[in-house]
Enzyme design. Structure first.
Site, PDB file in Angstrom:
ATOM      1  N   HIS A  52     -40.667 -19.617 -43.019  1.00  0.00           N
ATOM      2  CA  HIS A  52     -40.739 -18.181 -43.337  1.00  0.00           C
ATOM      3  C   HIS A  52     -42.160 -17.636 -43.164  1.00  0.00           C
ATOM      4  O   HIS A  52     -42.942 -17.582 -44.115  1.00  0.00           O
ATOM      5  CB  HIS A  52     -40.257 -17.976 -44.789  1.00  0.00           C
ATOM      6  N   LEU A  55     -45.586 -13.121 -38.431  1.00  0.00           N
ATOM      7  CA  LEU A  55     -46.742 -13.159 -37.518  1.00  0.00           C
ATOM      8  C   LEU A  55     -47.115 -11.772 -37.001  1.00  0.00           C
ATOM      9  O   LEU A  55     -48.156 -11.607 -36.374  1.00  0.00           O
ATOM     10  CB  LEU A  55     -46.479 -14.119 -36.355  1.00  0.00           C
ATOM     11  N   ASP A 144     -34.930 -10.600 -42.637  1.00  0.00           N
ATOM     12  CA  ASP A 144     -35.883 -10.622 -43.753  1.00  0.00           C
ATOM     13  C   ASP A 144     -36.772  -9.387 -43.818  1.00  0.00           C
ATOM     14  O   ASP A 144     -37.252  -8.892 -42.807  1.00  0.00           O
ATOM     15  CB  ASP A 144     -36.778 -11.865 -43.706  1.00  0.00           C
ATOM     16  N   HIS A 171     -32.531 -12.381 -47.023  1.00  0.00           N
ATOM     17  CA  HIS A 171     -33.455 -11.777 -47.995  1.00  0.00           C
ATOM     18  C   HIS A 171     -32.550 -11.176 -49.069  1.00  0.00           C
ATOM     19  O   HIS A 171     -31.973 -10.105 -48.878  1.00  0.00           O
ATOM     20  CB  HIS A 171     -34.289 -10.696 -47.281  1.00  0.00           C
ATOM     21  N   ASN A 271     -42.284  -8.634 -52.388  1.00  0.00           N
ATOM     22  CA  ASN A 271     -40.847  -8.498 -52.490  1.00  0.00           C
ATOM     23  C   ASN A 271     -40.165  -9.832 -52.168  1.00  0.00           C
ATOM     24  O   ASN A 271     -40.366 -10.343 -51.068  1.00  0.00           O
ATOM     25  CB  ASN A 271     -40.406  -7.458 -51.451  1.00  0.00           C
ATOM     26  N   ASP A 298     -43.521 -17.135 -46.803  1.00  0.00           N
ATOM     27  CA  ASP A 298     -43.435 -15.665 -46.716  1.00  0.00           C
ATOM     28  C   ASP A 298     -44.820 -15.051 -46.488  1.00  0.00           C
ATOM     29  O   ASP A 298     -45.138 -13.984 -47.027  1.00  0.00           O
ATOM     30  CB  ASP A 298     -42.763 -15.057 -47.954  1.00  0.00           C
ATOM     31  N   PRO A 316     -45.159  -4.121 -49.652  1.00  0.00           N
ATOM     32  CA  PRO A 316     -45.101  -5.422 -50.332  1.00  0.00           C
ATOM     33  C   PRO A 316     -45.455  -6.554 -49.370  1.00  0.00           C
ATOM     34  O   PRO A 316     -45.158  -6.475 -48.189  1.00  0.00           O
ATOM     35  CB  PRO A 316     -43.639  -5.526 -50.768  1.00  0.00           C
ATOM     36  N   GLY A 317     -46.081  -7.593 -49.899  1.00  0.00           N
ATOM     37  CA  GLY A 317     -46.368  -8.777 -49.082  1.00  0.00           C
ATOM     38  C   GLY A 317     -47.760  -9.313 -49.340  1.00  0.00           C
ATOM     39  O   GLY A 317     -48.672  -8.546 -49.661  1.00  0.00           O
TER      40      GLY A 317
HETATM   41  O1  DOR Z   1     -43.123  -8.879 -49.633  1.00  0.00           O
HETATM   42  C1  DOR Z   1     -42.518  -9.024 -48.592  1.00  0.00           C
HETATM   43  N1  DOR Z   1     -43.089  -8.732 -47.421  1.00  0.00           N
HETATM   44  N2  DOR Z   1     -41.270  -9.480 -48.621  1.00  0.00           N
HETATM   45  C2  DOR Z   1     -40.503  -9.519 -47.521  1.00  0.00           C
HETATM   46  O2  DOR Z   1     -39.390  -9.916 -47.609  1.00  0.00           O
HETATM   47  C3  DOR Z   1     -41.013  -9.022 -46.234  1.00  0.00           C
HETATM   48  C4  DOR Z   1     -42.470  -9.099 -46.187  1.00  0.00           C
HETATM   49  C5  DOR Z   1     -43.056  -8.297 -45.079  1.00  0.00           C
HETATM   50  O3  DOR Z   1     -42.574  -8.350 -43.956  1.00  0.00           O
HETATM   51  O4  DOR Z   1     -44.087  -7.651 -45.316  1.00  0.00           O
HETATM   52 ZN    ZN Z   2     -37.980 -11.474 -47.580  1.00  0.00          ZN
END
Ligand code: DOR
Ligand code: ZN
Length: 421
Positions: A52, A55, A144, A171, A271, A298, A316-317
């Site tokens: 997961h 890129l 996802d 997801h 997320n 992730d 998110p991420g």
């Molecule tokens: O926090 C997240 N960011 N969760 C995800 O499922 C996708 C990811 C993203 O692509 O930024």
């Molecule tokens: Zn996800």
């Protein structure tokens, strides 16, 4: 192509190892002219495999490229990554998947396996050409970032999984129950912080539906980044019924709790969201007992602009590849819950076996492709987000004192990362 002899290392089981690398493979004897690497005190493990990774290329190159993301992978001890499909354009065709694999080969830092989207454009309406992409070698499909909400479509995708032997990675997030503004764990902190809640049931209800669709069809469901005690229970129940289901936990959900949101630093917005201590305890127990099969990072780079502004609207991420092992060591090994052979299982052998990634996750013996990592089991350091190969800086571990294990990574027989150079 360079040759190496690694002296003084030990295996995950503590046995002394002398490793010889030539022509991209492990070989029985030192090759003429091989460079000798002193590895006293280090462990040699098979390279890690991440099911997961985001890129970001094509489409979001300011956040990450295949080259920069796979350089992070090498820095984290990974020799293979599965590149998620939520790029622009989305990876929903054979040609787009082939393009990403080619970018991976050109970068040469790790093997890049493109993940195909389940639905065209991640729109959740029509299935991508899964059969065609499977025939072209795509092993995993995922929307996802988005959940496939339509149960009939999910059934069809899992049916194709059963026929073509591919993985459907979900997801798991009910986008109606956890509305578009959901930003923080509802059970532990959302109300306190004045943030919109992300209810726990929005995750486990989707997993409960999907494991039953996997049972109905005989398909293989992979539950991405599970974060709650209830999700763990559903996966355990499904496995007991013999359903073909695998599950993943991220390094950040193992180590970081929702209290990190108190300063409203958008680095910690992710997320699914960071959860409370009881959920974290359930995740750690499930990883140790095998209910959760693998670590999936992730790794989700975002450029500063995407992380600016108020918490509710930031993307998110968070980054994950470079500190993945650090998080697993801190939460699972240094606490006595897992040993090094378990680390190999959840970060290398299982993800390689689940995805059928040949040349990855194998034993370190002559004849195998030389995909391996040398780790220092005791070294620690303060994480500095500037010391990173990522194009982004959304590193949630910045400033924490953590294990700093990765010494060298060999991908297909060449040195893809070294702390010493
Ligand atoms: O926090 C997240 N960011 N969760 C995800 O499922 C996708 C990811 C993203 O692509 O930024
Ligand atoms: Zn996800």
């Amino acid at each position: 192509m360079s040759s190496y002899t690694i002296k003084g290392a030990r295996s995950s089981q503590g046995e002394p190892l002398e490793l010889h690398i030539a022509d991209g493979h492990l070989v029985a004897e030192m090759a003429p002219g091989a460079e000798v690497i002193e590895a006293d005190g280090l462990l040699a493990l098979p390279g890690f495999v991440d099911m997961h990774t985001h890129l970001r290329e094509p489409g979001f190159e300011a956040s990450e490229t295949v080259a920069s993301g796979t350089a992070c992978a090498a820095r984290g001890g990974f020799t293979a990554v599965f590149a998620m499909a939520n790029t622009d354009p989305v990876t929903d065709s054979v040609a787009r998947a082939a393009h990403i694999a080619a970018l991976g080969r050109a970068a040469g830092n790790a093997e890049v396996f493109p993940v195909g989207s389940i639905t065209i454009g991640l729109a959740g309406e029509r299935l991508s050409p899964i059969a065609e992409m499977a025939a072209a070698g795509v092993r995993m499909f995922s929307d996802d970032g988005r959940c496939v909400m339509n149960s009939a479509l999910m059934r069809e995708a899992l049916q194709l999984s059963a026929v073509h032997g591919v993985i459907i990675a979900q997801h798991s997030q009910d986008h109606v129950l956890a509305g578009p503004e959901a930003a923080a764990d509802e059970r532990s902190v959302a109300a306190d912080l004045g943030l919109t809640g992300w209810p726990w049931a929005a995750e486990s209800t989707i997993i409960a539906r999907d494991v039953q669709l996997a049972e109905l069809t005989g398909g293989h469901l992979h539950a991405c980044h599970i974060t709650t005690a209830e999700s763990v229970e559903v996966v355990r129940w499904a496995k007991a019924r013999g359903v073909q289901v695998t599950a993943e936990v991220t390094p950040h959900h193992l180590l970081l709790d929702s209290q990190h949101l108190r300063a409203l630093d958008t680095t910690f917005k992710v997320n699914p969201p960071l959860r409370g201590s009881e959920d974290i305890e359930a995740l750690r127990a499930a990883l140790a007992d095998g209910t959760i099969d693998v670590i999936g990072t992730d790794h989700a780079p975002h450029d500063p602009a995407a992380k600016q502004g108020d918490f509710a609207h930031a993307k998110p991420g968070m980054l994950g590849l470079e500190q993945a092992l650090a998080s697993v060591l801190e939460t699972m090994v240094n606490t006595g819950r897992m040993g090094w052979t378990d680390v190999v299982r959840v970060m290398s052998a299982m993800p390689a076996r689940i995805t059928g990634a040949s040349g990855q996750g194998g034993a370190l013996r002559p004849g195998e492709v030389a995909n391996l990592v040398l780790v220092d089991p005791v070294r620690r350091a303060r994480v500095d987000r500037e010391r990173s190969s990522s194009a982004s800086r959304n590193n949630p571990y910045h400033g924490l004192e953590l294990p700093d294990p990765i010494e060298m990574t060999f991908y297909s027989g060449h040195l893809s990362y070294s702390r010493r150079s």
